[in-house]
Design a protein around this motif. Structure first.
Motif, mmCIF file in Angstrom:
data_model
loop_
_atom_site.group_PDB
_atom_site.id
_atom_site.type_symbol
_atom_site.label_atom_id
_atom_site.label_comp_id
_atom_site.label_asym_id
_atom_site.label_seq_id
_atom_site.Cartn_x
_atom_site.Cartn_y
_atom_site.Cartn_z
ATOM 1 N N ARG A 162 -4.731 3.253 10.992
ATOM 2 C CA ARG A 162 -5.746 3.266 10.256
ATOM 3 C C ARG A 162 -6.581 4.720 9.922
ATOM 4 O O ARG A 162 -7.496 4.458 9.088
ATOM 5 C CB ARG A 162 -6.776 3.736 12.055
ATOM 6 C CG ARG A 162 -8.276 3.156 12.408
ATOM 7 C CD ARG A 162 -9.006 3.687 13.417
ATOM 8 N NE ARG A 162 -10.415 4.446 12.730
ATOM 9 C CZ ARG A 162 -11.733 3.536 12.310
ATOM 10 N NH1 ARG A 162 -11.818 2.599 11.697
ATOM 11 N NH2 ARG A 162 -12.291 4.729 11.784
ATOM 12 N N GLU A 163 -6.214 4.980 10.147
ATOM 13 C CA GLU A 163 -6.583 6.383 9.839
ATOM 14 C C GLU A 163 -6.319 7.217 8.062
ATOM 15 O O GLU A 163 -7.331 7.423 6.613
ATOM 16 C CB GLU A 163 -5.899 8.120 9.914
ATOM 17 C CG GLU A 163 -5.820 8.857 9.900
ATOM 18 C CD GLU A 163 -5.634 10.356 10.248
ATOM 19 O OE1 GLU A 163 -5.311 10.944 11.506
ATOM 20 O OE2 GLU A 163 -5.384 11.777 10.292
ATOM 21 N N HIS A 164 -4.387 6.269 7.961
ATOM 22 C CA HIS A 164 -4.841 6.306 6.258
ATOM 23 C C HIS A 164 -4.515 6.163 5.348
ATOM 24 O O HIS A 164 -4.670 5.347 3.976
ATOM 25 C CB HIS A 164 -2.801 7.057 6.150
ATOM 26 C CG HIS A 164 -2.865 8.662 6.553
ATOM 27 N ND1 HIS A 164 -2.788 9.563 6.100
ATOM 28 C CD2 HIS A 164 -2.342 9.185 7.760
ATOM 29 C CE1 HIS A 164 -2.810 10.202 7.154
ATOM 30 N NE2 HIS A 164 -2.447 10.430 8.313
ATOM 31 N N THR A 165 -4.509 4.006 6.112
ATOM 32 C CA THR A 165 -5.322 2.871 5.415
ATOM 33 C C THR A 165 -5.981 2.089 5.854
ATOM 34 O O THR A 165 -6.569 0.688 4.662
ATOM 35 C CB THR A 165 -3.971 1.650 5.425
ATOM 36 O OG1 THR A 165 -3.561 1.486 6.327
ATOM 37 C CG2 THR A 165 -2.574 2.411 5.126
ATOM 38 N N GLY A 166 -6.845 2.244 6.811
ATOM 39 C CA GLY A 166 -8.241 1.503 7.147
ATOM 40 C C GLY A 166 -7.662 0.534 7.677
ATOM 41 O O GLY A 166 -8.840 -0.615 7.971
ATOM 42 N N LEU A 167 -6.633 -0.390 7.765
ATOM 43 C CA LEU A 167 -5.993 -1.680 8.023
ATOM 44 C C LEU A 167 -6.601 -0.709 9.915
ATOM 45 O O LEU A 167 -5.861 -0.726 10.433
ATOM 46 C CB LEU A 167 -4.790 -1.274 8.154
ATOM 47 C CG LEU A 167 -3.891 -1.607 6.315
ATOM 48 C CD1 LEU A 167 -2.442 -1.866 6.393
ATOM 49 C CD2 LEU A 167 -4.607 -2.598 5.564
ATOM 50 N N ARG A 168 -6.924 -1.949 10.194
ATOM 51 C CA ARG A 168 -7.411 -2.736 11.717
ATOM 52 C C ARG A 168 -5.632 -3.475 11.841
ATOM 53 O O ARG A 168 -5.748 -4.701 11.933
ATOM 54 C CB ARG A 168 -8.486 -3.060 12.179
ATOM 55 C CG ARG A 168 -9.054 -3.652 13.419
ATOM 56 C CD ARG A 168 -10.091 -4.059 13.187
ATOM 57 N NE ARG A 168 -9.985 -5.240 15.043
ATOM 58 C CZ ARG A 168 -11.046 -4.624 15.480
ATOM 59 N NH1 ARG A 168 -11.951 -3.644 15.476
ATOM 60 N NH2 ARG A 168 -11.022 -5.149 16.520
ATOM 61 N N VAL A 203 -7.881 3.287 19.196
ATOM 62 C CA VAL A 203 -7.477 4.325 19.174
ATOM 63 C C VAL A 203 -9.177 5.474 19.053
ATOM 64 O O VAL A 203 -9.799 6.229 18.387
ATOM 65 C CB VAL A 203 -8.604 4.224 17.405
ATOM 66 C CG1 VAL A 203 -7.561 3.126 17.114
ATOM 67 C CG2 VAL A 203 -9.377 3.014 17.913
ATOM 68 N N SER A 210 0.908 -4.702 3.866
ATOM 69 C CA SER A 210 0.304 -6.144 5.046
ATOM 70 C C SER A 210 0.647 -7.208 4.893
ATOM 71 O O SER A 210 -0.383 -7.364 3.630
ATOM 72 C CB SER A 210 -0.524 -4.883 4.702
ATOM 73 O OG SER A 210 -1.732 -5.797 5.358
ATOM 74 N N LEU A 236 0.449 -0.730 -0.550
ATOM 75 C CA LEU A 236 -0.147 0.394 -0.093
ATOM 76 C C LEU A 236 1.313 1.799 0.062
ATOM 77 O O LEU A 236 1.930 1.253 0.721
ATOM 78 C CB LEU A 236 -1.068 0.016 1.456
ATOM 79 C CG LEU A 236 -1.545 -1.064 1.492
ATOM 80 C CD1 LEU A 236 -2.353 -1.178 3.139
ATOM 81 C CD2 LEU A 236 -3.168 -1.515 -0.168
#
Lengths: 297, 297
Positions: free
Chosen positions: B248-254, B296, B26, B9
């Protein structure tokens, strides 16, 4: 702010692959891994009852259990004995009581009614047919309103998500249209829109998108959807699988099949979205390894 | 191809926030949600034994159980009685036998040895100290070799991931350097590199990055790391939390806290990476809702 804001992703590779101007609104990073927490938390925090009962083997049960834990409320979730053990453990892990029911003998709704009779002070929550569900999901519509999308595409099962998005967008004064993405194998919402009244599936549909295996639209949702929805794209199973793979490849998101319905709708009917600023909602990421493996290997 | 390729990513917002040229690799979308499946599948498919035993309450146990399921092998996972029920259910859900052990009475290693004595034909697998683990994780290094990164940053617990990445990069002829990201609260690897021999923590470290709570580096890994690692960044807990939020903010990954260590290392020591093409490995996404919520919200 207990409900987390959605994550907006603009993967250039996905836009190129689809030939569309598309933004992903991902709810996979929401608490308990799906948008259902929005509805569950709103419901559990709005009702005065100290005990909330629901029937759900999926994301709503998990979300409600967690919401009740945060709020210090009792929660009972009725689940079929056939539910995945990891899902039962997740609900119990949030401190809820799980009532297992052999649905070949006792319907879930009957067990819920029995439990409600035992504790008349409890609130019985529907996973998708409750004004609090719509109001909770409306928070996503309000978030999306500010982005200036021409159209938001979101999965349709019981209709709570799309109804909530419509209400939220309208509350915020946005004219963004909302299109539902529904499995072709579970196309009761498309048939309902065509008929002008709620049409039910004859049995639980066999789609891989388990979040859309509802028998019919919720009646509260229908009141919003019958005039508020700009249309529905019916999505074949193979397109759902392609959607799961595209999201993995271009965003790294691990979505459940239901979470890929909106992207799949863009694959199925690209002409409908040509030239529009499109937001596709990736509604959740709770998927068994076995299911995911079979889709992406 | 049972092991899934990592997802690369390039979130522009994250690069801006860090002021660095950074790509995320990721592994949250890997089978069972972490890079551990690479090692587990390689191990289970390489050993001739029909039964594999391990001790793990974390990602390795889940990954090994799933790998054995795919390969039709028996799997036994020794877990503390205090393990999260959802983790126990996940391992059982993949068909493995879970042996619960009260570690205040019987050390896990003792229970593993007892089980191995009962089935001498079984293979006893270490979660991080086994040549098959390094060889499995090397697949990630080979994938990253083609990308022309100057430096790969990855979390260090037992050292199996960084050792594997180094081996894979070298196999593929890449000169990319590898930097470890280790919790400051569990900095045995940094102290080991400084001392020139393996230094152990005096007890299991209290870092939130549970994948890095190992007492010391594995000896097989140490042989690779002592000359192969370009350095280690020691990461305070607050930076780990910021890393989780940034992803979380920039990739949506948890991501789980361990999965944010590499990004956190960039926050802690940006000068070290200035001007370099950096790849940060997000190693996994298995995190309890309660833990994630606290980070978060």
């Amino acid at each position: 702010m207990t409900v987390l804001a959605t994550t907006l992703l603009r993967p250039a590779g996905l836009a190129r692959a689809l030939g569309l101007d598309v933004v992903i609104a991902s709810e996979t990073g929401q608490h308990t891994g799906s948008f259902k927490f929005r509805a569950a938390y709103n419901l559990a925090s709005s009702v005065p009852n100290a005990h909330v009962i629901t029937a759900s083997s999926g994301n709503f049960g998990q979300a409600l259990a967690y919401a009740c834990k945060l709020l210090g409320k009792r929660c009972t979730v009725v689940m079929p004995t056939t539910s995945a053990k990891v899902k039962i453990a997740a609900v119990r892990g949030h401190g809820a009581t799980v009532e297992l029911v052999d649905t070949t003998v006792v319907p879930r709704a009957v067990r819920v009614a029995e439990l409600a009779a035992q504790d008349p002070a409890a609130y019985v929550a529907s996973a998708y047919d409750d004004p609090y569900v719509i109001a909770g999901n409306a928070s996503l519509g309000r978030e999306l309103a500010a982005e200036g999308f021409d159209v938001v595409v979101a999965p349709v099962g019981g209709g709570g998500l799309t109804a909530g998005i419509i209400v939220g967008l309208r509350e915020a004064g946005a004219s963004t249209s909302v299109v539902g993405a529904e499995p072709l194998l579970a196309n009761d919402a498309a048939r309902s829109l065509a008929a002008g009244y709620v049409v039910a599936n004859e049995q639980e549909p066999g789609t891989m998108a388990d979040g859309a295996r509802t028998v019919s639209l919720g009646k509260h949702n229908w009141e919003v959807l019958k005039t508020g929805l700009a249309g529905i794209v019916e999505v074949p199973e193979e397109a759902i699988a392609r959607g799961v793979r595209l999201l993995r490849e271009h965003t790294g998101l691990r979505v459940e099949p239901t979470g890929a319905l909106a992207i799949a709708a863009l694959l199925v009917d690209p002409d409908r979205f040509a030239g529009a600023r499109v937001c596709a909602v990736a509604s959740g990421g709770n998927v068994d390894d076995e299911v995911y493996d079979a889709l992406v290997r």
